[in-house]
Design a protein around this motif. Structure first.
Motif, PDB file in Angstrom:
ATOM      1  N   ASN A 304       0.833  -1.207   0.000  1.00 47.45           N
ATOM      2  CA  ASN A 304       0.000   0.000   0.000  1.00 47.45           C
ATOM      3  C   ASN A 304       0.865   1.252   0.000  1.00 47.45           C
ATOM      4  N   HIS A 305       1.908   1.236   0.831  1.00 54.44           N
ATOM      5  CA  HIS A 305       2.774   2.396   0.948  1.00 54.44           C
ATOM      6  C   HIS A 305       3.492   2.670  -0.380  1.00 54.44           C
ATOM      7  N   ILE A 306       3.965   1.612  -1.021  1.00 56.37           N
ATOM      8  CA  ILE A 306       4.643   1.775  -2.306  1.00 56.37           C
ATOM      9  C   ILE A 306       3.688   2.375  -3.336  1.00 56.37           C
ATOM     10  N   GLU A 307       2.465   1.826  -3.401  1.00 60.91           N
ATOM     11  CA  GLU A 307       1.488   2.341  -4.365  1.00 60.91           C
ATOM     12  C   GLU A 307       1.190   3.823  -4.120  1.00 60.91           C
ATOM     13  N   GLU A 308       0.919   4.182  -2.867  1.00 63.55           N
ATOM     14  CA  GLU A 308       0.594   5.566  -2.543  1.00 63.55           C
ATOM     15  C   GLU A 308       1.776   6.487  -2.844  1.00 63.55           C
ATOM     16  N   PHE A 311       1.750   6.829  -6.675  1.00 67.32           N
ATOM     17  CA  PHE A 311       0.628   7.624  -7.194  1.00 67.32           C
ATOM     18  C   PHE A 311       0.827   9.109  -6.912  1.00 67.32           C
ATOM     19  N   LEU A 312       1.144   9.417  -5.663  1.00 69.10           N
ATOM     20  CA  LEU A 312       1.246  10.816  -5.264  1.00 69.10           C
ATOM     21  C   LEU A 312       2.414  11.505  -5.953  1.00 69.10           C
ATOM     22  N   ALA A 313       3.548  10.815  -6.031  1.00 72.44           N
ATOM     23  CA  ALA A 313       4.711  11.411  -6.692  1.00 72.44           C
ATOM     24  C   ALA A 313       4.452  11.628  -8.177  1.00 72.44           C
ATOM     25  N   LEU A 314       3.757  10.684  -8.802  1.00 73.84           N
ATOM     26  CA  LEU A 314       3.502  10.810 -10.233  1.00 73.84           C
ATOM     27  C   LEU A 314       2.550  11.955 -10.559  1.00 73.84           C
ATOM     28  N   ARG A 315       1.779  12.417  -9.584  1.00 74.82           N
ATOM     29  CA  ARG A 315       0.921  13.586  -9.821  1.00 74.82           C
ATOM     30  C   ARG A 315       1.744  14.843 -10.080  1.00 74.82           C
ATOM     31  N   THR A 316       2.974  14.861  -9.605  1.00 79.21           N
ATOM     32  CA  THR A 316       3.804  16.051  -9.737  1.00 79.21           C
ATOM     33  C   THR A 316       4.635  16.004 -11.013  1.00 79.21           C
ATOM     34  N   ALA A 317       5.068  17.177 -11.442  1.00 75.20           N
ATOM     35  CA  ALA A 317       5.897  17.252 -12.645  1.00 75.20           C
ATOM     36  C   ALA A 317       7.239  16.556 -12.446  1.00 75.20           C
ATOM     37  N   VAL A 340       6.287  -2.409 -15.699  1.00 80.21           N
ATOM     38  CA  VAL A 340       5.268  -1.367 -15.848  1.00 80.21           C
ATOM     39  C   VAL A 340       5.873  -0.119 -16.484  1.00 80.21           C
ATOM     40  N   ILE A 341       7.033   0.280 -15.997  1.00 82.80           N
ATOM     41  CA  ILE A 341       7.692   1.474 -16.527  1.00 82.80           C
ATOM     42  C   ILE A 341       7.997   1.301 -18.014  1.00 82.80           C
ATOM     43  N   ALA A 342       8.492   0.126 -18.389  1.00 83.32           N
ATOM     44  CA  ALA A 342       8.828  -0.128 -19.791  1.00 83.32           C
ATOM     45  C   ALA A 342       7.591  -0.035 -20.683  1.00 83.32           C
ATOM     46  N   LEU A 343       6.482  -0.626 -20.244  1.00 82.72           N
ATOM     47  CA  LEU A 343       5.249  -0.600 -21.026  1.00 82.72           C
ATOM     48  C   LEU A 343       4.716   0.830 -21.168  1.00 82.72           C
ATOM     49  N   LEU A 344       4.758   1.589 -20.075  1.00 84.76           N
ATOM     50  CA  LEU A 344       4.243   2.953 -20.116  1.00 84.76           C
ATOM     51  C   LEU A 344       5.153   3.875 -20.919  1.00 84.76           C
ATOM     52  N   GLN A 345       6.459   3.612 -20.890  1.00 78.24           N
ATOM     53  CA  GLN A 345       7.373   4.378 -21.752  1.00 78.24           C
ATOM     54  C   GLN A 345       7.063   4.117 -23.218  1.00 78.24           C
ATOM     55  N   ALA A 346       6.825   2.860 -23.547  1.00 78.07           N
ATOM     56  CA  ALA A 346       6.521   2.515 -24.935  1.00 78.07           C
ATOM     57  C   ALA A 346       5.229   3.173 -25.403  1.00 78.07           C
ATOM     58  N   ALA A 347       4.301   3.377 -24.464  1.00 77.09           N
ATOM     59  CA  ALA A 347       3.022   4.016 -24.793  1.00 77.09           C
ATOM     60  C   ALA A 347       3.117   5.535 -24.767  1.00 77.09           C
ATOM     61  N   VAL A 370      -2.289   5.504 -15.976  1.00 77.29           N
ATOM     62  CA  VAL A 370      -0.956   5.257 -15.415  1.00 77.29           C
ATOM     63  C   VAL A 370      -1.066   4.773 -13.983  1.00 77.29           C
ATOM     64  N   PHE A 371      -1.888   5.434 -13.181  1.00 74.96           N
ATOM     65  CA  PHE A 371      -2.013   5.062 -11.774  1.00 74.96           C
ATOM     66  C   PHE A 371      -2.504   3.625 -11.629  1.00 74.96           C
ATOM     67  N   GLU A 372      -3.445   3.234 -12.486  1.00 74.31           N
ATOM     68  CA  GLU A 372      -3.948   1.860 -12.437  1.00 74.31           C
ATOM     69  C   GLU A 372      -2.825   0.865 -12.710  1.00 74.31           C
ATOM     70  N   ALA A 373      -1.937   1.222 -13.626  1.00 78.15           N
ATOM     71  CA  ALA A 373      -0.822   0.323 -13.954  1.00 78.15           C
ATOM     72  C   ALA A 373       0.142   0.163 -12.779  1.00 78.15           C
ATOM     73  N   PHE A 374       0.184   1.138 -11.885  1.00 76.79           N
ATOM     74  CA  PHE A 374       1.083   1.079 -10.738  1.00 76.79           C
ATOM     75  C   PHE A 374       0.500   0.345  -9.528  1.00 76.79           C
ATOM     76  N   LEU A 375      -0.710  -0.199  -9.679  1.00 81.40           N
ATOM     77  CA  LEU A 375      -1.246  -1.068  -8.629  1.00 81.40           C
ATOM     78  C   LEU A 375      -0.452  -2.362  -8.609  1.00 81.40           C
ATOM     79  N   LEU A 376      -0.114  -2.812  -7.427  1.00 81.74           N
ATOM     80  CA  LEU A 376       0.654  -4.045  -7.286  1.00 81.74           C
ATOM     81  C   LEU A 376      -0.281  -5.229  -7.140  1.00 81.74           C
ATOM     82  N   GLU A 377       0.049  -6.302  -7.826  1.00 80.34           N
ATOM     83  CA  GLU A 377      -0.743  -7.525  -7.672  1.00 80.34           C
ATOM     84  C   GLU A 377      -0.485  -8.112  -6.293  1.00 80.34           C
ATOM     85  N   ARG A 378      -1.562  -8.649  -5.691  1.00 80.15           N
ATOM     86  CA  ARG A 378      -1.441  -9.236  -4.358  1.00 80.15           C
ATOM     87  C   ARG A 378      -1.878 -10.691  -4.390  1.00 80.15           C
TER      88      ARG A 378
END
Length: 381
Positions: A304-308, A311-317, A340-347, A370-378
């Motif tokens: 949870n901490h990693i996801e938050e 998410f929060l950091a990615l909101r910023t420039a 995830v980073i590789a896929l989003l870079q390609a997109a 993007v935020f959805e892609a950063f959800l971790l599978e549990r």
């Protein structure tokens, strides 16, 4: 000593806006004095056991300036005394332009407040009436000028995607906001939230919103025009001139701890998340009985901490600081999110620099993807 932010919630308004689902009450003037007394007691209790240094203070709502001036000043005095504020903090108060005058602004400035955030939303009187605001465009301009004259840094909120709003309306509002010479502009797209008058109108077929294409044109205009006017986009919905960024909000996005005071306020302290009683009566009853109004939310796992954090950091420039990520989680960001980073870079939605992973302009536009892609599978077993 640890630095932190303070958020104080004032749950009163003169009138609820038709889009608002925040915990706030209109027509509750009879509760204001008791709430102020309870809030000051909570402030004193928290300040007495809080080690560290408050770097930012933010009084939000609701409408803090809907309180009687003496009540609001009493809350500010309690904060200054209980948390030993030095006057070097960024100290923000939210305000509705229809609830301030020169005398109140003078008293707030003398008390140590140095930044005002005005909820304006539009400079069209027709649109202001349509969304339930209590002020006119002229009153908003007058309030900003009074605040500037009193020596405040000023932030202003605008909205797009409002019922009946056209691109020309938004262009006029942006131009009038910029002409005031303010340092910070926040612009939010309308979201129709459950339980609001707008949700009821939508269900009844009486809410006539701009089309998705029209909202897209408004978004594109904002993201092109505000930088052209000298406002750097430092977060998805926030633009500022150099040095005018909201330090308080940046702290939220940078995983800095904060203390929430008042009904429905949230705290993030030593990895624990707390929420105060939402209901006005229950909050006051807890404090008057000498009890804590805070309730711990579900424990925050490492995932949870990693996801938050992400998410929060990615909101910023600036995006996810790779060094801070490793320092916080003892893992490289690529160990956790490499695929995830590789896929989003390609997109074309994120880009990597020597120090960070951040959204591209296209990524800002489609942030939820993007935020959805950063959800971790549990593992649910």
């Amino acid at each position: 000593m640890e630095s932190f932010g303070i958020y104080v919630h004032i749950p009163f308004c003169r009138r609820k806006c038709f889009y608002c689902d925040f915990p706030s009450y209109a027509g509750a003037e009879s509760w204001m004095s008791r709430y102020r007394e309870a809030l000051c007691r909570e402030i004193a209790a928290q300040g007495s056991r809080c080690l560290g240094t408050a770097r930012t203070v933010y009084i939000g709502g609701g409408t803090p300036t809907a309180l009687a001036a003496d009540d609001l000043l009493a809350v500010i005095c309690a904060l200054c005394e209980s948390f030993r504020l030095t006057g070097e903090e960024e100290f923000t108060v939210e305000a509705n332009p229809g609830t301030v005058d020169a005398k109140l602004l003078e008293r707030l400035r003398e008390a140590g407040v140095n930044r005002l955030s005005f909820g304006v939303q539009s400079f069209s009187d027709a649109l202001l009436s349509a969304i339930g605001r209590i002020h006119t465009a002229r009153e908003a301009e007058d309030a900003v000028r009074m605040a500037q004259k009193a020596g405040f840094r000023v932030s202003l909120d605008l909205m797009y995607g409002l019922p009946g709003q056209a691109l020309a309306d938004l262009k006029d509002s942006v131009a009038r906001a910029a002409a005031l010479g303010i340092g910070h502009i926040s612009i939010y797209g309308l979201a129709v939230e459950d339980g609001t008058p707008f949700a009821c109108m939508e269900e009844a077929g009486r809410l006539h919103l701009p089309t998705d294409d029209e909202c897209g044109d408004m978004y594109d205009y904002i993201t092109a025009e505000l930088p052209h006017l000298g406002y750097r986009r430092y977060e998805i919905s926030n633009y500022a001139k150099a040095g005018e960024e909201s330090r308080h909000n940046l702290a939220y996005w940078q995983d800095v701890p904060y203390i929430g005071l008042g009904a429905a306020a949230h705290s993030y302290w030593h990895g624990r998340r707390m929420e105060n009683e939402k209901g006005l009566c229950r909050y006051i009853a807890c404090i008057e009985a000498g009890l804590s109004a805070a309730r711990e939310e579900a424990p925050c796992s490492r995932e949870n901490h990693i996801e938050e954090f992400a998410f929060l950091a990615l909101r910023t420039a600036d995006g996810i600081d790779k060094k801070r990520f490793r320092g916080t989680f003892a893992s490289d960001v690529h160990e956790v999110y490499g695929e995830v980073i590789a896929l989003l870079q390609a997109a074309g939605l994120v880009e990597e620099t020597a120090v960070s992973i951040r959204l591209t302009e296209q990524g800002m536009k489609f942030g939820n993807r993007v935020f959805e892609a950063f959800l971790l599978e549990r593992d649910e077993t």
